[in-house]
Scaffold this active site. Structure first.
Site, PDB file in Angstrom:
ATOM      1  N   GLU B  60       1.070  -1.239  -0.017  1.00  0.00           N
ATOM      2  CA  GLU B  60       0.167   0.244  -0.031  1.00  0.00           C
ATOM      3  C   GLU B  60       0.749   1.136  -0.117  1.00  0.00           C
ATOM      4  O   GLU B  60       0.512   2.213  -0.728  1.00  0.00           O
ATOM      5  CB  GLU B  60      -1.141   0.032   1.364  1.00  0.00           C
ATOM      6  CG  GLU B  60      -2.123  -1.113   0.860  1.00  0.00           C
ATOM      7  CD  GLU B  60      -1.727  -2.376   1.502  1.00  0.00           C
ATOM      8  OE1 GLU B  60      -0.840  -2.511   2.118  1.00  0.00           O
ATOM      9  OE2 GLU B  60      -2.621  -3.319   1.242  1.00  0.00           O
ATOM     10  N   HIS B 129     -10.552  -5.111   9.810  1.00  0.00           N
ATOM     11  CA  HIS B 129     -11.041  -4.776   8.421  1.00  0.00           C
ATOM     12  C   HIS B 129     -12.266  -4.080   8.685  1.00  0.00           C
ATOM     13  O   HIS B 129     -13.152  -4.005   7.778  1.00  0.00           O
ATOM     14  CB  HIS B 129     -11.381  -6.278   7.739  1.00  0.00           C
ATOM     15  CG  HIS B 129     -10.207  -6.768   7.194  1.00  0.00           C
ATOM     16  ND1 HIS B 129      -9.265  -7.409   8.184  1.00  0.00           N
ATOM     17  CD2 HIS B 129      -9.675  -6.974   6.148  1.00  0.00           C
ATOM     18  CE1 HIS B 129      -8.338  -7.978   7.381  1.00  0.00           C
ATOM     19  NE2 HIS B 129      -8.558  -7.619   6.266  1.00  0.00           N
TER      20      HIS B 129
END
Lengths: 358, 326
Positions: B60, B129
């Site tokens: 990322e 998440h």
């Protein structure tokens, strides 16, 4: 699959620290004119560097990171890059920035606390000095991606220090450059010190260059104080990348003869005697010896270059010191393309406060 | 006007912008060959090829930095971060470079990059998440933060973000990709600043964004039919810069405010709006403003605990009734 057969990290040196040449030069480095130009820019960098430290010591400049002893890497790189290639420098890369036409007055303006100094007049696509460690390796890969996407025969060059090779950004950038075979060159200025942390405590690897091999990126080491070897290897790497050869990494081994910055006192962690011993490897004196012994230049002409550099620095310092300070409300400039209305009242408030303090 | 699902609206915006400008590219994990975890880039890989629709390594920080770098020299990348929880890894690039590069280069460089990412609590994804990070992003000066509540906004905000020369973060929600809504057939650019009155009312202002707009609209219907309370619902599709004037305007009309957010309250969107109300229109208030927020915990994995951790329509109604003294 089995033993990896490519873990061979070549090391190059052309000019040893006594100024003796051991390899055959290319046409470019055989030409005395080019070598004198190398010398000239190294000298300009060093005179600039000393002046910047003096300005800091007398309260006329902010914290400054010296490039003392590492001038050869940048000067070689400046010669090996094309004008429309792009550079992502750290805060110790004046030599290459000066080679690429960036003005001393702009560099001083920046270190004097004015970011307009990073709005270069020349080399406008070169990145501003990257103060965070290794974050610009990822930007370099992105710029190289853009060059490839636009089918431009350009090369991206990213310089980092030895400490940066421990960061995740570096590994992520190498990995991506390998995957997409991008025209990007990573140059490690291995000056042996990341502030107080010596090279052997930074990484257990025998070389820093070998870190690239895991991303299937070709890598070499070079004597970073040998401007001729630096130029030869950088030129080859850059031209290979330009013609679709993909990324490369070059570890240039040098030594930080100065403190980390003017805010540092290196005597806290390394002995002055150790530093003194490193002066024999100084990149400028070995090229000077070589130029004189081969009668490429005489002592008088060398003196003239020294005076010329001092004069240039004095003129640039004057420009810097005569640059008007920004008004307080300039803190809102360049934050957004157009300042959102919600911030307008804050700007007005800063203007009012600034007027009161005048 | 056609009904599109949220993901279809985002996909259409990608497609139009990529068709319009060959320098628009998109990148992220699993966005190419498979068209994205939420289908937001479906079909684009076949249409525009792997150079412009990039399946990235799991990296990322690396690919966000790559996008930012590419944006320095004329490319306009749209980055998808598969879950906003992973955006933490790219935070240095977003916070220290994208938002600051124009500022720190005296205007020489800018980073016209778009970063889209879904957050939110979505049926037992677990604490790692389920985060909502909009409150972190909206605190970053130099970064624009928008958060669509319907397909029209999702389409129009992405299109405007791609054309914008500032970095833009688009906060989406994992549960909203299949939500349907009207999207204009003609090309449409949604403004990147301001707010929308999603429902006009006179008794109380409900401030909401993204998924909580829908909770508030449902609550407003129940409040109207069962309690004769006429609630105004303000859709804060722009979280940064917040439309202070628009917030004040609504409170000055209704004299009461409730802020509804799916996230935990500490240092949150609700806290910021409450501060604005206090600073700008305290004497317009007939009651103390209130927040409806999640519990200050990581989102639980267990289904029942997860449901209890975040607010719902009932919580909105209860808080409105309390604010009105009923």
């Amino acid at each position: 699959m089995g033993v990896y057969d490519n873990l061979n990290i070549p090391y190059s040196q052309y000019l040893d620290h006594h100024g003796q040449l051991h390899e055959t030069c290319s046409d470019y480095t055989s030409d005395a004119k080019n070598l004198i130009n190398f010398y000239k820019i190294m000298l300009r960098t060093r005179v600039f560097d000393q002046k910047a430290i003096n300005l800091q010591r007398t309260g006329k400049l902010g914290t400054y990171a010296s490039s003392l002893g590492q001038e050869a890497i940048g000067v070689a790189l400046g010669a090996a890059m094309h004008a429309n290639d792009v550079l992502a420098p750290t805060y110790r890369d004046y030599a290459v920035q000066l080679s690429r036409g960036i003005k001393m007055s702009d560099l001083l303006l920046y270190w004097g606390g004015d970011e307009r100094g990073m709005d270069y007049e020349f080399s406008r696509e070169d990145l501003p000095i990257c103060v965070p460690i290794a974050t610009h390796t990822c930007h370099a890969v992105g710029i190289a991606y853009a060059m490839k996407l636009r089918k431009q025969p350009r090369v991206m060059v990213c310089i980092i220090g030895d400490g940066a090779t421990s960061k995740g950004d570096f590994y992520e950038a190498l990995n991506a450059a390998g995957v997409w075979q991008l025209p990007v060159i990573f140059i490690i200025n291995n000056n042996q010190w990341a502030i107080s942390l010596p090279r052997d405590k930074q990484s257990a690897t025998k070389t820093l260059a070998q870190k690239a091999v895991a991303a299937e990126i070709y890598a070499e080491q070079v004597d970073g104080n040998d401007v001729i070897a630096c130029y030869e290897r950088m030129h080859e790497f850059i031209e290979r990348a330009r013609t679709g050869g993909g990324p490369c990494l070059l570890e240039a081994i040098s030594y930080r003869l100065s403190d980390h910055t003017t805010a540092d006192d290196a005597q806290r962690y390394r002995s002055p005697a150790d530093v003194e011993a490193q002066w024999q490897f100084d990149p400028i004196s070995r090229l000077k010896t070589y130029l004189l012994e081969n009668q490429f230049i005489d002592a008088e002409a060398l003196d003239a270059l020294q005076k010329q550099a001092e004069q240039e620095v004095e003129e640039q310092v004057k420009i810097y010191l005569n640059t008007a300070t920004q008004p307080p409300e300039a803190m809102f400039d360049y934050l957004y393309e157009t300042l959102p209305e919600a911030l307008q009242s804050q700007r007005d408030e800063v203007m009012r406060k600034g007027k009161k303090h005048e | 006007m056609h009904q599109l699902m949220f993901w279809e609206a985002i996909r259409r915006a990608h497609d139009e912008e990529m068709d319009n400008d060959p320098m628009v590219i998109c990148m992220g994990e699993d966005i190419g060959v498979v068209g994205g975890t939420y289908k937001a880039t479906q079909g684009l890989y076949d249409k525009y090829g792997p150079e412009r629709v990039m399946d990235t390594p799991i990296s990322e920080n690396g690919y966000t930095g790559l996008a930012i770098g590419a944006s320095f020299i004329g490319v306009r990348p749209i980055v998808e971060i598969m879950s906003v929880n992973f955006a933490w890894l790219a935070m240095d690039q977003i916070f220290n470079t994208a938002a600051k590069v124009r500022y720190m280069s005296g205007g020489q460089l800018e980073a016209p990059v778009v970063i889209r990412s879904p957050g939110g609590t979505a049926h037992q994804l677990g604490a790692q998440h389920s985060a909502r990070m909009e409150k972190v992003f909206m605190g970053i000066a130099g970064l624009r933060v928008v958060t669509p509540s319907n397909p029209k906004q999702a389409y129009g905000l992405l299109k405007s973000a791609v054309r914008c020369n500032d970095p833009v973060f688009i906060n989406e929600h994992e549960l909203m990709y299949n939500m349907k809504g009207d999207v204009p057939d003609d090309e449409y650019f949604h403004p990147l600043e301001g707010l929308e009155v999603a429902r006009r009312g006179k008794d109380i202002s409900l401030f909401a964004y993204n998924i909580s707009v829908h909770w508030c609209l449902q609550a407003a219907e129940i409040l109207a039919s069962q309690y004769q309370i006429d609630a105004e619902v303000i859709d804060l599709y722009t979280l940064s810069p917040l439309d202070r004037k628009g917030i004040v305007k609504s409170v000055s009309k209704t004299h009461r405010a409730v802020i509804v957010e799916e996230a935990e309250p500490t240092v949150g969107v609700g806290a910021e709006i409450m501060a604005i109300i206090n600073e700008e229109c305290f004497y317009e208030l007939d009651a103390a403003p209130a927040r409806v927020s999640a519990a200050n915990v990581p989102i639980p994995y267990n289904h029942r605990l997860e449901k209890e951790a975040i607010p719902d329509v009932e919580d909105v109604i209860k808080t409105v009734l309390a604010t009105l003294g009923r």
